[in-house]
Design a protein around this motif. Sequence first.
Motif, PDB file in Angstrom:
ATOM      1  N   ASP A 212      -7.886  11.336  66.798  1.00 44.74           N
ATOM      2  CA  ASP A 212      -6.677  11.611  67.581  1.00 44.74           C
ATOM      3  C   ASP A 212      -6.111  12.987  67.244  1.00 44.74           C
ATOM      4  OD1 ASP A 212      -5.795  10.989  65.022  1.00 44.74           O
ATOM      5  OD2 ASP A 212      -4.343   9.492  65.655  1.00 44.74           O
TER       6      ASP A 212
ATOM      7  N   MET B 250      -2.630  -0.511  72.933  1.00 47.39           N
ATOM      8  CA  MET B 250      -3.156  -1.758  73.475  1.00 47.39           C
ATOM      9  C   MET B 250      -3.790  -2.615  72.381  1.00 47.39           C
ATOM     10  SD  MET B 250      -5.814  -2.158  76.637  1.00 47.39           S
ATOM     11  CE  MET B 250      -4.922  -0.869  77.475  1.00 47.39           C
TER      12      MET B 250
ATOM     13  N   GLN C  79      -5.825  -4.387  80.141  1.00 48.07           N
ATOM     14  CA  GLN C  79      -5.070  -3.430  80.946  1.00 48.07           C
ATOM     15  C   GLN C  79      -4.496  -4.064  82.207  1.00 48.07           C
ATOM     16  OE1 GLN C  79      -8.433  -0.745  81.421  1.00 48.07           O
ATOM     17  NE2 GLN C  79      -7.415   0.787  80.159  1.00 48.07           N
TER      18      GLN C  79
ATOM     19  N   ASP D  98      -9.672   6.115  77.665  1.00 48.76           N
ATOM     20  CA  ASP D  98      -8.680   6.250  76.600  1.00 48.76           C
ATOM     21  C   ASP D  98      -8.998   5.270  75.484  1.00 48.76           C
ATOM     22  OD1 ASP D  98      -7.213   8.187  77.961  1.00 48.76           O
ATOM     23  OD2 ASP D  98      -5.894   6.713  78.912  1.00 48.76           O
ATOM     24  N   ASP D  99      -8.872   5.707  74.249  1.00 47.27           N
ATOM     25  CA  ASP D  99      -9.070   4.819  73.111  1.00 47.27           C
ATOM     26  C   ASP D  99      -7.903   3.828  73.082  1.00 47.27           C
ATOM     27  OD1 ASP D  99      -9.196   3.617  70.558  1.00 47.27           O
ATOM     28  OD2 ASP D  99     -10.185   5.382  69.712  1.00 47.27           O
ATOM     29  N   PRO D 100      -8.169   2.517  73.243  1.00 52.94           N
ATOM     30  CA  PRO D 100      -7.073   1.549  73.324  1.00 52.94           C
ATOM     31  C   PRO D 100      -6.278   1.401  72.035  1.00 52.94           C
ATOM     32  CG  PRO D 100      -9.178   0.417  73.176  1.00 52.94           C
ATOM     33  CD  PRO D 100      -9.483   1.882  73.354  1.00 52.94           C
TER      34      PRO D 100
ATOM     35  N   GLY E 122      -8.732  11.437  71.498  1.00 55.82           N
ATOM     36  CA  GLY E 122      -8.035  10.303  72.097  1.00 55.82           C
ATOM     37  C   GLY E 122      -8.870   9.511  73.085  1.00 55.82           C
ATOM     38  N   LYS E 123     -10.106   9.953  73.307  1.00 52.83           N
ATOM     39  CA  LYS E 123     -10.996   9.273  74.253  1.00 52.83           C
ATOM     40  C   LYS E 123     -12.150   8.606  73.511  1.00 52.83           C
ATOM     41  CE  LYS E 123      -9.216  10.713  78.286  1.00 52.83           C
ATOM     42  NZ  LYS E 123      -8.820   9.813  79.387  1.00 52.83           N
TER      43      LYS E 123
ATOM     44  N   THR F 122      -3.494   4.039  72.537  1.00 52.72           N
ATOM     45  CA  THR F 122      -2.512   3.743  73.584  1.00 52.72           C
ATOM     46  C   THR F 122      -1.584   2.609  73.166  1.00 52.72           C
ATOM     47  OG1 THR F 122      -3.936   2.120  74.689  1.00 52.72           O
ATOM     48  CG2 THR F 122      -4.143   4.436  75.391  1.00 52.72           C
TER      49      THR F 122
END
Length: 197
Positions: free
Chosen positions: A197, A184, A69, A177-179, A12-13, A182
């Motif tokens: 993920d 985004m 963000q 964080d991988d956008p 997830g990063k 999230t």
Amino acid sequence: MLSDGFHDVPDGKLAMVVTHLEMRAAPPLRDVSLPDGVTLRKVTPTLEWYRDIFNRVGAHDWLWFSRLQMSDAKLNAILTNPDMAYYTLSKDGQDEALLELDFRQAGECELAYFGLTSKLIGAGAGRYLMNQAITAAWSRDITRFHLHTCTIDSPQAVAFYIRSGFTPYRRQIEVADDPRLTGMLGRDAGPHVPIID
């Protein structure tokens, strides 16, 4: 301090190698003309304009996400700061580039954002826009013009900046964080960076 070898990045990063570059004096510039039908203009940005160009230039292809963000109030405070300057290149009535110069640090200018949409890449417009960036930066009373880029950005970026007169001076690892996870950005953004993920 990181030890040599491999280091796991949590699911997830994103992990990016960030290269910092600077120039301490204005370099000689070779004359470059704008491609036919392309015009340069200085922009007084609105939130709507900025979010649109930021997304079209960098978010989908290169996973630009830091400004996404920000709240409207925080982003607007940057956009309306008199020590910020914004330029774009327009083609067929639509803006297709983002040049953002940050003069908020006395004696310095940061090339905060620089990029073109796919409509202008490969046409010579990037070299022209960089010449404008260098000219605008050194027209102020500065002793340093600097930027940073990372490994999820265009693979041509570091070499382009070095050819433009910037010198690499520092390298860092950034983890975020991988956008796309999230929400985004869409999962189809940044296809050159696999999602884990």
